[in-house]
Design a protein around this motif. Sequence first.
Motif, short mmCIF file in Angstrom:
data_model
loop_
_atom_site.label_atom_id
_atom_site.label_comp_id
_atom_site.label_asym_id
_atom_site.label_seq_id
_atom_site.Cartn_x
_atom_site.Cartn_y
_atom_site.Cartn_z
N GLN A 14 0.82 -1.20 0.00
CA GLN A 14 0.00 0.00 0.00
C GLN A 14 0.86 1.26 0.00
O GLN A 14 0.50 2.28 -0.60
CB GLN A 14 -0.95 0.00 1.21
N LEU A 15 2.01 1.20 0.63
CA LEU A 15 2.91 2.35 0.65
C LEU A 15 3.36 2.75 -0.76
O LEU A 15 3.69 3.92 -1.00
CB LEU A 15 4.14 2.05 1.51
N ASP A 16 3.34 1.80 -1.68
CA ASP A 16 3.73 2.13 -3.05
C ASP A 16 2.68 3.00 -3.74
O ASP A 16 2.97 3.63 -4.77
CB ASP A 16 3.93 0.84 -3.87
N SER A 17 1.46 3.02 -3.19
CA SER A 17 0.39 3.84 -3.77
C SER A 17 0.19 5.13 -2.99
O SER A 17 0.30 6.23 -3.54
CB SER A 17 -0.92 3.06 -3.82
N MET A 18 -0.11 4.99 -1.70
CA MET A 18 -0.32 6.16 -0.84
C MET A 18 -0.49 5.67 0.59
O MET A 18 -1.07 4.60 0.82
CB MET A 18 -1.57 6.95 -1.26
#
Length: 438
Positions: free
Chosen positions: A79-83
Amino acid sequence: MDADALADLRAFDRGHVWHPYSSALAPGDPWVVESAQGVRLHLRDHDGRALDVIDAMSSWWCAVHGYRVPELDAAVRDQLDSMAHVMFGGLTHAPAVGLARRLLDLAPAGLEHVFLADSGSVSVEVAMKAALQYHLAAGRRRTRFLTIRGGYHGDTFSPMSVTDPVGGMHSLFRGVLPEHVFAPRPPAGLDRPDDDAELVAWEQTTRELFVQNAADVAAVIVEPVLQGAGGMYVYPARVLDVLHDLAREHGALVIHDEIATGFHRTGPRWAGDRAEHAPDILCAGKALTGGYLTLAAMLCTREVAEGVSRGEAGGLMHGPTFMANPLACAVANANLDLLAFRDTPAEVARIENGLRDGLASATALDAVQEVRTLGAVGVIQLREPVRVAEVTAAALARGTWVRPFRDLVYTMPPYVTSDDDLATLTAALVGAVADVHG
């Protein structure tokens, strides 16, 4: 962590950091957690020595899969790769919609709307606010809630007001909090027959109380079957049906606070599943993210959602900054996947059997009033207040972290606790009680 860094951390903590329910005048001396993995906490004791101990508490009942769970770690990283975060006002995102869809699939029949909140206490605030707005929108000024004594619903103001006003954790605030309607605590025990004399007497008293206050009662709010921080108290499912029938008879809603009991902690997916009727509003939290991030949910029927929305305000008047945080929603979705994959009902049944067998010997101790288990909850109730620091230290010496309170030495272990670790855990609790209280 070297000795100097450890000493500095502990000194600053004692001098400046407030811990839950603690005094700045007489600060505690907490153990330092350096890491956690599986069901174990890696601690430093007060002399700086390393301890590797089983967590009997699931970090206040939320870390149901333990720590550093690969599937949950991966969900956060992905999820950190998206926001990490985005506001939920005027925007939406896949983790939140996916979580709402999953929750409604798992929810009791009739619940069709989801409000994602910051924490369990906030979800209760939202539930109570929704009940008030529902009646106000229909032209009814109902401003009180009916509950049973012995309950606990959170530490913010509205939840405090429906927590037991005399023996509860928030009796200090009597006279400041709104005064609601408290029925007697039901008789103890899950399996009492419907015609049990004590249960019948409780029902009659509660019916009379409800009738006296019916015009003012917006909703009934209860922790189904198990009252958690109010004393790990188990009561019959019949109580839920009585309260539901009274609410229906007098035009009130029913709120189930499943923050501690949801996601199979007492056996069924929801503790209220043991009752005949589903609630109008349900609060879920704690185990929702597997202990990774703070997140809770308020679920309600379409009737409640549409009723609230017809009011003057035009909607539910609540909007937390971190509502539907994408990181929290992503890990919650992965957590629900894991609960389904691991056959959680079978895991909890295994834990229940281990707790029942492992704690049984405590009944022979003079200091023990009762031993009880329900799902993945085990309780040793004493005849006197727990000497918390001494019992905690004695359990740590036996390889187990426990956090007693009141007259209770209890455990809510992670569902993945092995049989061997469960045997160690229960022996530690019994041994600690024997050493300290005799």
